[in-house]
Design a protein around this motif. Structure first.
Motif, PDB file in Angstrom:
ATOM      1  N   GLN A  74       0.797  -1.222   0.000  1.00  0.00           N
ATOM      2  CA  GLN A  74       0.000   0.000   0.000  1.00  0.00           C
ATOM      3  C   GLN A  74       0.834   1.279   0.000  1.00  0.00           C
ATOM      4  O   GLN A  74       0.279   2.373  -0.061  1.00  0.00           O
ATOM      5  CB  GLN A  74      -0.923   0.013   1.233  1.00  0.00           C
ATOM      6  N   PRO A 125       3.243   4.390  -1.159  1.00  0.00           N
ATOM      7  CA  PRO A 125       3.349   5.161  -2.415  1.00  0.00           C
ATOM      8  C   PRO A 125       4.495   4.694  -3.304  1.00  0.00           C
ATOM      9  O   PRO A 125       4.346   4.650  -4.531  1.00  0.00           O
ATOM     10  CB  PRO A 125       3.583   6.602  -1.937  1.00  0.00           C
ATOM     11  N   ILE A 151       3.472   1.388  -5.047  1.00  0.00           N
ATOM     12  CA  ILE A 151       2.440   1.664  -6.056  1.00  0.00           C
ATOM     13  C   ILE A 151       3.067   2.354  -7.273  1.00  0.00           C
ATOM     14  O   ILE A 151       2.738   2.020  -8.421  1.00  0.00           O
ATOM     15  CB  ILE A 151       1.287   2.496  -5.449  1.00  0.00           C
ATOM     16  N   LYS A 152       4.000   3.261  -7.040  1.00  0.00           N
ATOM     17  CA  LYS A 152       4.713   3.919  -8.145  1.00  0.00           C
ATOM     18  C   LYS A 152       5.476   2.883  -8.968  1.00  0.00           C
ATOM     19  O   LYS A 152       5.398   2.868 -10.202  1.00  0.00           O
ATOM     20  CB  LYS A 152       5.675   4.970  -7.594  1.00  0.00           C
ATOM     21  N   LYS A 161       4.960  -0.387  -9.189  1.00  0.00           N
ATOM     22  CA  LYS A 161       4.026  -1.300  -9.849  1.00  0.00           C
ATOM     23  C   LYS A 161       3.375  -0.635 -11.067  1.00  0.00           C
ATOM     24  O   LYS A 161       3.261  -1.244 -12.133  1.00  0.00           O
ATOM     25  CB  LYS A 161       2.960  -1.701  -8.831  1.00  0.00           C
ATOM     26  N   THR A 162       2.976   0.610 -10.896  1.00  0.00           N
ATOM     27  CA  THR A 162       2.299   1.350 -11.980  1.00  0.00           C
ATOM     28  C   THR A 162       3.238   1.609 -13.153  1.00  0.00           C
ATOM     29  O   THR A 162       2.878   1.391 -14.308  1.00  0.00           O
ATOM     30  CB  THR A 162       1.761   2.688 -11.442  1.00  0.00           C
ATOM     31  N   LYS A 180       4.476  -1.903 -14.977  1.00  0.00           N
ATOM     32  CA  LYS A 180       3.518  -2.947 -15.386  1.00  0.00           C
ATOM     33  C   LYS A 180       3.636  -3.319 -16.865  1.00  0.00           C
ATOM     34  O   LYS A 180       3.465  -4.483 -17.209  1.00  0.00           O
ATOM     35  CB  LYS A 180       2.086  -2.561 -15.025  1.00  0.00           C
TER      36      LYS A 180
END
Length: 133
Positions: free
Chosen positions: A100, A102, A105-106, A108-109, A112
């Motif tokens: 969870q 930041p 998430i950065k 992973k985004t 991808k």
């Protein structure tokens, strides 16, 4: 390819045998740890960009997340698009928290579309009290 598969099979067999004999010696804390290998294949056109994002994400996670005990990434000499990351989290709560953040998430985004394949391999430490210096 056959040598790589047979070598991997041998490693898996040895890990299984040794983990059977060492499983009873792990402390309660170590049994809660999540230890896994993330095995990735990266699109060759994006290897350098991937390395930058991976390095940034790992350095941040290890620095700011107390539950992230180890994130250690390597790429294969013979196949530079193949990466393996050793991940050690204090427990499942630390792992869920990591997902969870930041910085994760950065990572992973932004990666991808670079990742051609991802395999998560759950493991059992053979020397659970060993620390990485």
């Amino acid at each position: 390819m056959k040598t790589q598969k047979s070598g991997l099979s041998l490693v898996v067999l040895i890990m299984g045998i040794l983990s059977f004999f060492s499983a009873g010696n792990a402390s309660a804390q170590e049994k809660k740890q999540i230890v896994r290998l993330a095995k990735l294949v990266i699109d060759s056109a994006h290897v350098e960009s991937y390395k930058v994002l991976l390095k940034e994400g790992i350095e941040t996670a290890v620095r700011v997340e107390p539950g992230v005990l180890t994130l250690y990434a390597v790429s294969e000499k013979e196949q530079p698009t193949h990466f393996t990351i050793l991940e050690i989290y204090a427990d499942s709560t630390a792992y869920r928290s990591h997902l969870q953040t930041p910085h994760f998430i950065k990572y992973k985004t932004r990666t991808k579309d670079m990742i051609k394949s991802l395999e998560l391999v759950e493991t059992v430490p053979l020397v659970p009290k060993m620390k990485i210096k």
